[in-house]
Write a protein that holds these residues in place. Structure first.
Motif, PDB file in Angstrom:
ATOM      1  N   MET A   1       8.595  57.117  49.531  1.00  0.00           N
ATOM      2  CA  MET A   1       9.355  57.688  50.681  1.00  0.00           C
ATOM      3  C   MET A   1      10.646  59.218  51.268  1.00  0.00           C
ATOM      4  N   THR A   2      10.021  59.032  52.352  1.00  0.00           N
ATOM      5  CA  THR A   2      10.709  60.634  52.641  1.00  0.00           C
ATOM      6  C   THR A   2      12.349  59.922  54.139  1.00  0.00           C
ATOM      7  N   ASP A   3      13.493  60.644  54.456  1.00  0.00           N
ATOM      8  CA  ASP A   3      13.827  60.225  55.053  1.00  0.00           C
ATOM      9  C   ASP A   3      12.881  61.588  56.620  1.00  0.00           C
ATOM     10  N   HIS A   4      12.267  61.962  56.251  1.00  0.00           N
ATOM     11  CA  HIS A   4      11.624  63.440  56.796  1.00  0.00           C
ATOM     12  C   HIS A   4      10.442  62.915  58.243  1.00  0.00           C
ATOM     13  N   ILE A   5      10.517  61.200  58.070  1.00  0.00           N
ATOM     14  CA  ILE A   5       8.960  60.465  58.895  1.00  0.00           C
ATOM     15  C   ILE A   5      10.242  59.629  58.866  1.00  0.00           C
ATOM     16  N   LYS A   6      10.232  59.217  60.361  1.00  0.00           N
ATOM     17  CA  LYS A   6      11.015  58.269  60.979  1.00  0.00           C
ATOM     18  C   LYS A   6       9.846  57.811  61.894  1.00  0.00           C
ATOM     19  N   VAL A   7      10.178  56.139  61.755  1.00  0.00           N
ATOM     20  CA  VAL A   7       9.117  54.879  61.860  1.00  0.00           C
ATOM     21  C   VAL A   7       9.824  54.386  62.587  1.00  0.00           C
ATOM     22  N   SER A   8       9.218  54.172  64.133  1.00  0.00           N
ATOM     23  CA  SER A   8      10.045  52.806  64.980  1.00  0.00           C
ATOM     24  C   SER A   8       9.136  51.893  65.593  1.00  0.00           C
ATOM     25  N   LYS A   9       9.201  50.574  65.177  1.00  0.00           N
ATOM     26  CA  LYS A   9       7.989  49.970  66.028  1.00  0.00           C
ATOM     27  C   LYS A   9       8.377  49.078  67.064  1.00  0.00           C
ATOM     28  N   SER A  10       7.868  48.803  68.941  1.00  0.00           N
ATOM     29  CA  SER A  10       8.426  48.418  69.304  1.00  0.00           C
ATOM     30  C   SER A  10       7.204  48.132  70.175  1.00  0.00           C
ATOM     31  N   ASP A  11       6.960  47.057  71.008  1.00  0.00           N
ATOM     32  CA  ASP A  11       6.179  46.612  71.829  1.00  0.00           C
ATOM     33  C   ASP A  11       4.931  46.835  71.939  1.00  0.00           C
ATOM     34  N   GLY A  12       4.958  46.943  70.747  1.00  0.00           N
ATOM     35  CA  GLY A  12       2.990  47.496  70.414  1.00  0.00           C
ATOM     36  C   GLY A  12       3.252  48.766  69.985  1.00  0.00           C
ATOM     37  N   ILE A  13       4.231  49.402  70.079  1.00  0.00           N
ATOM     38  CA  ILE A  13       4.067  50.947  69.487  1.00  0.00           C
ATOM     39  C   ILE A  13       4.880  50.828  68.555  1.00  0.00           C
ATOM     40  N   LEU A  14       3.913  52.051  67.338  1.00  0.00           N
ATOM     41  CA  LEU A  14       4.312  52.741  66.709  1.00  0.00           C
ATOM     42  C   LEU A  14       4.296  53.965  66.254  1.00  0.00           C
ATOM     43  N   THR A  15       5.624  54.580  66.255  1.00  0.00           N
ATOM     44  CA  THR A  15       5.545  55.607  66.532  1.00  0.00           C
ATOM     45  C   THR A  15       5.963  56.771  65.307  1.00  0.00           C
ATOM     46  N   LEU A  16       5.645  57.404  65.363  1.00  0.00           N
ATOM     47  CA  LEU A  16       5.884  58.697  63.869  1.00  0.00           C
ATOM     48  C   LEU A  16       6.100  59.983  64.099  1.00  0.00           C
ATOM     49  N   VAL A  17       8.057  59.948  63.845  1.00  0.00           N
ATOM     50  CA  VAL A  17       7.969  60.664  64.091  1.00  0.00           C
ATOM     51  C   VAL A  17       8.546  62.358  62.910  1.00  0.00           C
ATOM     52  N   LEU A  18       8.038  63.103  62.999  1.00  0.00           N
ATOM     53  CA  LEU A  18       8.149  64.211  62.184  1.00  0.00           C
ATOM     54  C   LEU A  18       9.489  65.201  62.373  1.00  0.00           C
ATOM     55  N   ASP A  19      10.766  64.642  61.308  1.00  0.00           N
ATOM     56  CA  ASP A  19      11.976  65.459  60.803  1.00  0.00           C
ATOM     57  C   ASP A  19      12.754  65.857  59.873  1.00  0.00           C
ATOM     58  N   ARG A  20      12.017  67.349  60.400  1.00  0.00           N
ATOM     59  CA  ARG A  20      12.477  67.746  59.458  1.00  0.00           C
ATOM     60  C   ARG A  20      12.298  69.712  60.076  1.00  0.00           C
ATOM     61  N   ALA A  21      13.141  69.547  60.795  1.00  0.00           N
ATOM     62  CA  ALA A  21      13.218  69.951  62.143  1.00  0.00           C
ATOM     63  C   ALA A  21      13.984  72.049  61.591  1.00  0.00           C
ATOM     64  N   ASP A  22      14.946  71.786  61.021  1.00  0.00           N
ATOM     65  CA  ASP A  22      15.716  72.603  59.683  1.00  0.00           C
ATOM     66  C   ASP A  22      14.628  73.821  59.443  1.00  0.00           C
ATOM     67  N   LYS A  23      13.078  72.672  58.642  1.00  0.00           N
ATOM     68  CA  LYS A  23      12.289  73.008  57.614  1.00  0.00           C
ATOM     69  C   LYS A  23      11.187  73.776  59.081  1.00  0.00           C
ATOM     70  N   LYS A  24      11.183  73.293  60.028  1.00  0.00           N
ATOM     71  CA  LYS A  24      10.141  73.828  61.364  1.00  0.00           C
ATOM     72  C   LYS A  24       9.568  72.027  60.952  1.00  0.00           C
ATOM     73  N   ASN A  25       9.756  71.214  60.478  1.00  0.00           N
ATOM     74  CA  ASN A  25       8.700  70.201  60.612  1.00  0.00           C
ATOM     75  C   ASN A  25       7.329  70.738  58.987  1.00  0.00           C
ATOM     76  N   ALA A  26       7.607  70.683  58.825  1.00  0.00           N
ATOM     77  CA  ALA A  26       7.026  71.588  57.652  1.00  0.00           C
ATOM     78  C   ALA A  26       6.260  70.200  56.934  1.00  0.00           C
ATOM     79  N   LEU A  27       4.754  70.005  56.585  1.00  0.00           N
ATOM     80  CA  LEU A  27       5.222  68.902  55.251  1.00  0.00           C
ATOM     81  C   LEU A  27       4.555  68.518  53.948  1.00  0.00           C
TER      82      LEU A  27
END
Length: 253
Positions: free
Chosen positions: A1-27
């Protein structure tokens, strides 16, 4: 696992957020792994009706982490392939919100999305050849089919950027909105999709897309990509990147 992907689930929606802004969200490979895990799991999770991908900061993603790729060995980046297969094969609606630059896979993943919203500052680039590589995610098939061979060649072979307005006009995105409206807009679209009859939405998506052809082409691309990754041209590109200089491909035939 990594802290650089934020995962949330609500009302039928899975949201995946790239959260490595200091590295321009490089994957990184680990980030790809989380994305693949979540999208794969969503296929069999009856509570998930739509998947959203977006990024934090001023850039959607700078694409692959070049430093990691430059030192990788064959077989060590398996999560990349898993993610690409997951977005190609998922039967759930996949939507994306893009701000700033979307580099490489940041653009090619959009070809697998069913609804794409760009911020008006978005800029799409696919500089694979610039790095001595070839396109991935079936983009060498999907991009020409979407925008025509000539425009696709300019993007893939020359790495030319496409601004938000042209991206919408060419069919690479659904619409463009001011940066401040990007997240509220994608959330509203996701909520609308989540209220639609899921069975009918999945069937419609299946009828619109030849998944078997896409995955077959991805296999051909993937083999070529891994061979190119070890090529002298790619090594020169990666070395030049690390040394902050322009690459010199003149010595390679």
């Amino acid at each position: 696992m990594t802290d650089h992907i934020k995962v949330s689930k609500s009302d039928g929606i899975l949201t995946l957020v790239l959260d490595r802004a200091d590295k321009k969200n490089a994957l990184t490979n680990d980030m790809y792994g989380v994305l693949a895990d979540e999208i794969e799991a969503a296929r069999t999770d009856a509570a998930i009706r739509v998947v959203v991908i977006r990024g934090e900061g001023d850039m959607f993603t700078a694409g692959n982490d070049v430093a990691e790729f430059a030192t990788s060995k064959p077989g060590t980046l398996q999560n990349v392939g898993r993610f690409i297969r997951a977005i190609a094969e998922t039967d759930k609606p996949l939507i994306a919100a893009v701000q700033g630059r979307a580099v490489g896979v940041g653009t090619t993943m959009l070809l697998h999305c069913d609804y794409v919203i760009l911020a008006d500052d978005a800029k799409l680039t696919t500089p694979f050849v610039n790095l001595g590589l070839v396109p991935e995610a079936a983009s060498s098939m999907l991009l020409p089919a979407r925008i025509g061979h000539l425009r696709a060649f300019s993007m893939l072979a020359l790495g030319e950027a496409v601004e938000a307005e042209d991206a919408v006009a060419w069919g690479l995105a659904t619409t463009a909105v001011p940066v401040a409206e990007l997240v509220p807009t994608i959330e509203a679209v996701a909520a609308r999709i989540a209220k639609q009859p899921l069975g009918a939405v999945k069937a419609t998506k299946r009828l619109m897309r030849d998944t078997a052809a896409v995955t077959t082409h991805m296999g051909v691309e993937g083999k070529e990509f891994m061979e190119r990754l070890q090529s002298p041209e790619a090594q020169e590109a990666f070395m030049a990147f690390a040394q902050r200089r322009a690459p010199d491909f003149s010595k390679f035939a």
